[in-house]
Design a protein around this motif. Structure first.
Motif, PDB file in Angstrom:
ATOM      1  N   ARG A 106      47.163  36.155  44.644  1.00 34.97           N
ATOM      2  CA  ARG A 106      46.101  36.974  44.063  1.00 34.97           C
ATOM      3  C   ARG A 106      46.676  38.206  43.369  1.00 34.97           C
ATOM      4  O   ARG A 106      46.247  38.577  42.279  1.00 34.97           O
ATOM      5  N   ASP A 107      47.678  38.847  43.987  1.00 33.27           N
ATOM      6  CA  ASP A 107      48.302  40.013  43.361  1.00 33.27           C
ATOM      7  C   ASP A 107      48.998  39.629  42.065  1.00 33.27           C
ATOM      8  O   ASP A 107      48.917  40.358  41.064  1.00 33.27           O
ATOM      9  N   ARG A 110      46.378  39.066  39.452  1.00 32.44           N
ATOM     10  CA  ARG A 110      45.811  40.326  38.972  1.00 32.44           C
ATOM     11  C   ARG A 110      46.701  40.940  37.890  1.00 32.44           C
ATOM     12  O   ARG A 110      46.224  41.409  36.863  1.00 32.44           O
ATOM     13  N   THR A 113      46.447  38.801  34.704  1.00 31.47           N
ATOM     14  CA  THR A 113      45.169  39.016  34.026  1.00 31.47           C
ATOM     15  C   THR A 113      45.167  40.337  33.259  1.00 31.47           C
ATOM     16  O   THR A 113      44.691  40.422  32.120  1.00 31.47           O
ATOM     17  N   ASP A 114      45.716  41.377  33.876  1.00 33.65           N
ATOM     18  CA  ASP A 114      45.811  42.663  33.193  1.00 33.65           C
ATOM     19  C   ASP A 114      46.669  42.540  31.939  1.00 33.65           C
ATOM     20  O   ASP A 114      46.351  43.103  30.886  1.00 33.65           O
TER      21      ASP A 114
END
Length: 218
Positions: A106-107, A110, A113-114
């Protein structure tokens, strides 16, 4: 009526769910929503008018509806399917490992995605310099195992495959220093049901993001 996955017509957060359902062999259907035009992709979408009509506790995309079962959020859906099909670890130690790996993925997601939505034009090279160190952590954890937990595939493998694959779309050489992740990626694609799904017209190879992203793969 088969279960329904509701999401945009792109990979995004729904792709791991789609892959898992195909692997399980459970019939299912996609329900696509159409985003609006940039810069108001969400505001002008056809999702907002129906968002609160399904009876979800926390309405969002992706969603999963299977008769009376209504679940939102990618990892919650994956966990539900994993419990249903015995793909969530057999012991407390295994379940704890899966929790940790899920959150590590998940990290990574993230940060990715950024990058593709916000900083691709200015931070691509920096990101690609830094992410191999994170991928090495996964490589070390995988070691010589077939799947992240060992010989048996679990729900985190569907998350792991997808984050590796979208990274390869951004930079084809991203796994050059992690041979076991290269093999893992190929091994996943060669699973018979996954291979058949990827060869079908139901499979979404691209896009991986909305058109408003800084990196948009058509």
């Amino acid at each position: 009526m088969p279960p329904v996955i509701g999401y945009w017509k792109m990979r995004g957060l729904a792709q791991s769910i789609r892959l898992m359902l195909e692997y399980i062999g459970e019939p299912w259907e996609d329900k696509y929503y159409q985003e609006g035009s940039p810069p108001n992709c969400l505001k002008d979408s056809d999702w907002l008018p129906v968002k609160y009509t399904f009876g979800f506790d926390f309405p969002t995309l992706p969603y999963y509806i299977d008769g009376p079962v209504k679940v939102t959020h990618c990892n919650a859906i994956l966990r539900h399917l994993a419990r249903k099909h015995g793909m969530d670890g057999s012991t407390e130690e295994e379940k704890l490992q899966l929790d940790v790996v899920e959150n590590q993925i998940r990290d990574l997601r993230r940060g990715f995605t950024d990058l593709i939505y916000n900083t691709y034009d200015t931070e691509r090279e920096t990101y690609l310099e830094n992410v191999p160190a994170i991928l090495k952590l996964f490589s070390d954890f995988l070691g010589d195992k077939t799947w992240l937990l060992g010989d048996k595939i679990t729900y985190v493998d569907f998350l792991m495959y997808e984050i590796l694959d979208v990274h390869l779309i951004v930079e084809v050489t991203i796994l050059k220093d992690t041979k076991n992740l290269q093999d893992y990626h190929k091994r996943f694609q060669d699973l018979p049901r996954i291979k058949a799904y990827m060869a079908s017209d139901r499979f979404i190879k691209a896009p991986i993001s909305w058109p408003s992203a800084k990196f948009y793969s058509k």
